[in-house]
Design a protein around this motif. Structure first.
Motif, PDB file in Angstrom:
ATOM      1  N   GLN A  95       0.807  -1.216   0.000  1.00  0.00           N
ATOM      2  CA  GLN A  95       0.000   0.000   0.000  1.00  0.00           C
ATOM      3  C   GLN A  95       0.842   1.268   0.000  1.00  0.00           C
ATOM      4  O   GLN A  95       0.594   2.191  -0.779  1.00  0.00           O
ATOM      5  CB  GLN A  95      -0.939   0.003   1.209  1.00  0.00           C
ATOM      6  CG  GLN A  95      -2.081  -0.967   1.105  1.00  0.00           C
ATOM      7  CD  GLN A  95      -3.076  -0.553   0.046  1.00  0.00           C
ATOM      8  OE1 GLN A  95      -3.749   0.463   0.170  1.00  0.00           O
ATOM      9  NE2 GLN A  95      -3.173  -1.325  -1.016  1.00  0.00           N
ATOM     10  N   ASN A  99       0.874   3.435  -3.352  1.00  0.00           N
ATOM     11  CA  ASN A  99       0.090   4.667  -3.251  1.00  0.00           C
ATOM     12  C   ASN A  99       0.954   5.910  -3.374  1.00  0.00           C
ATOM     13  O   ASN A  99       0.535   6.910  -3.965  1.00  0.00           O
ATOM     14  CB  ASN A  99      -0.691   4.696  -1.935  1.00  0.00           C
ATOM     15  CG  ASN A  99      -2.015   3.958  -2.030  1.00  0.00           C
ATOM     16  OD1 ASN A  99      -2.740   4.116  -3.000  1.00  0.00           O
ATOM     17  ND2 ASN A  99      -2.321   3.143  -1.046  1.00  0.00           N
ATOM     18  N   GLN A 124      -7.146   3.058 -10.535  1.00  0.00           N
ATOM     19  CA  GLN A 124      -8.321   2.217 -10.343  1.00  0.00           C
ATOM     20  C   GLN A 124      -8.019   0.742 -10.589  1.00  0.00           C
ATOM     21  O   GLN A 124      -8.627  -0.132  -9.973  1.00  0.00           O
ATOM     22  CB  GLN A 124      -9.470   2.690 -11.234  1.00  0.00           C
ATOM     23  CG  GLN A 124     -10.104   3.979 -10.764  1.00  0.00           C
ATOM     24  CD  GLN A 124     -10.426   3.957  -9.278  1.00  0.00           C
ATOM     25  OE1 GLN A 124     -11.038   3.013  -8.776  1.00  0.00           O
ATOM     26  NE2 GLN A 124     -10.016   4.991  -8.554  1.00  0.00           N
ATOM     27  N   ASN A 127      -6.547  -0.191  -7.323  1.00  0.00           N
ATOM     28  CA  ASN A 127      -7.606  -0.286  -6.308  1.00  0.00           C
ATOM     29  C   ASN A 127      -8.443  -1.549  -6.485  1.00  0.00           C
ATOM     30  O   ASN A 127      -8.848  -2.180  -5.501  1.00  0.00           O
ATOM     31  CB  ASN A 127      -8.513   0.946  -6.379  1.00  0.00           C
ATOM     32  CG  ASN A 127      -7.867   2.174  -5.779  1.00  0.00           C
ATOM     33  OD1 ASN A 127      -6.895   2.068  -5.042  1.00  0.00           O
ATOM     34  ND2 ASN A 127      -8.388   3.335  -6.108  1.00  0.00           N
ATOM     35  N   ASN A 131      -8.901  -4.225  -3.595  1.00  0.00           N
ATOM     36  CA  ASN A 131     -10.227  -4.529  -3.068  1.00  0.00           C
ATOM     37  C   ASN A 131     -10.582  -6.002  -3.238  1.00  0.00           C
ATOM     38  O   ASN A 131     -11.209  -6.609  -2.356  1.00  0.00           O
ATOM     39  CB  ASN A 131     -11.290  -3.658  -3.748  1.00  0.00           C
ATOM     40  CG  ASN A 131     -11.182  -2.202  -3.337  1.00  0.00           C
ATOM     41  OD1 ASN A 131     -10.731  -1.894  -2.245  1.00  0.00           O
ATOM     42  ND2 ASN A 131     -11.581  -1.308  -4.218  1.00  0.00           N
ATOM     43  N   ASN A 188     -13.925   5.429  -5.923  1.00  0.00           N
ATOM     44  CA  ASN A 188     -13.974   4.495  -4.798  1.00  0.00           C
ATOM     45  C   ASN A 188     -15.411   4.178  -4.393  1.00  0.00           C
ATOM     46  O   ASN A 188     -15.706   3.080  -3.912  1.00  0.00           O
ATOM     47  CB  ASN A 188     -13.204   5.051  -3.607  1.00  0.00           C
ATOM     48  CG  ASN A 188     -11.707   4.879  -3.765  1.00  0.00           C
ATOM     49  OD1 ASN A 188     -11.251   4.118  -4.601  1.00  0.00           O
ATOM     50  ND2 ASN A 188     -10.933   5.592  -2.975  1.00  0.00           N
ATOM     51  N   GLY A 232     -11.346   4.681   3.175  1.00  0.00           N
ATOM     52  CA  GLY A 232     -10.907   5.147   1.870  1.00  0.00           C
ATOM     53  C   GLY A 232     -11.193   6.620   1.660  1.00  0.00           C
ATOM     54  O   GLY A 232     -10.372   7.353   1.095  1.00  0.00           O
TER      55      GLY A 232
END
Length: 281
Positions: A95, A99, A124, A127, A131, A188, A232
């Motif tokens: 992360q 990020n 995305q 992400n 997720n 998100n 988030g």
């Protein structure tokens, strides 16, 4: 030294999760980027230690600190419900570096449409992997569901970014810097529920205090996804707030510069005591 006792509860974090400090220590350990450097053999060794201990077999000579280290290495690389090894960039230990890289690029390349589209797509995609990799429960997700979630989230992020970019053309450049964060926040809202929609359909496992499954709950899934979404949302604003800790145009006293540059400045402009620089992101 005797064998390690078998009553250490490694099903739970090492530190008291009823306190913020305990939770912070736990998540600092979970997100430790150094875990990304561990080899496959080290990951398998940690998994064996944890699985053997849970089965009532303590590795000879193992200390409690080594057991907890193995537990956190295992948790950093394997899904807690399915037991599958998580793809490298989907692990929580990825992360921070991922990020930082993606956020830096979104902040830097926000002026031109192609770069906005590219970095929103990259973000995305990342992400979606995170997720999916860190979803709750072990219910399978179809390729169609994954594809729908991925395309919807990416399209939402790009559309929001481009729409806001067009609206901020005549505003100060500083405003444009915040366009990526608004786009990420909007995406998100789509990404998280879609990537975890299976949990909302069939629920997630609920257990007793000892970890024994009691059934599946959609209500628990809704609460978990809401909490993830709230985290988030906070992270979206955490980055600009952290960037704002220091001014973009920072200053440094001439006396703190390298001797050669200090001598050059004092020779050419003896009245200058402070110089300025762009600190970057």
């Amino acid at each position: 030294m005797g064998d390690l006792p078998l009553n250490i509860n490694i099903q739970e974090p090492r530190w008291d999760q009823s306190t913020f400090l305990g939770r912070a220590r736990h998540f600092f350990t979970v997100t430790d980027p150094r875990n990304l450097l561990l080899s496959g053999e080290q990951l398998e060794a940690s998994r064996n230690i944890v699985q053997n201990y849970r089965a009532g077999v303590a590795t000879p000579g193992l200390t409690e600190d080594q057991l907890w280290r193995a537990k956190y290495v295992y948790d950093s690389a394997f899904h807690p419900d399915t037991g599958e090894k998580v793809v490298l960039i989907g692990r929580m230990s990825a992360q921070v570096p991922m990020n930082m890289t993606i956020t830096g690029c979104m902040l830097t390349f926000y002026r031109k449409t192609p770069t906005v589209v590219f970095w929103q797509w990259v973000n995305q995609s990342f992400n979606a992997i995170v997720n999916y990799s860190n979803r709750s429960g072990d219910a399978p997700i179809t390729v169609q569901q994954l594809g729908t979630a991925y395309v919807s989230a990416t399209t939402g992020a790009v559309a929001t970014a481009l729409g806001l970019k067009s609206l901020t053309k005549h505003l100060p450049p500083l405003v444009g810097r915040f366009v990526p964060f608004a786009a990420v926040a909007a995406a998100n809202c789509i990404n998280i529920p879609l990537m975890r929609q299976r949990e909302l359909q069939v629920g997630i496992p609920v257990t007793d205090e000892a970890g024994q499954r009691l059934g599946h709950s959609v209500t628990a899934a809704k609460q978990g996804i809401f909490q993830v979404g709230l985290v988030g949302f906070c992270l979206v604003f955490a980055t600009p707030l952290c960037c704002a800790l220091f001014p973009q145009r920072s200053s440094i006293h001439v006396t703190r510069l390298e001797p050669e540059l200090r001598a050059q400045i004092q020779a050419q402009n003896p009245s200058i005591d402070v110089v300025y620089y762009n600190k970057g992101l």
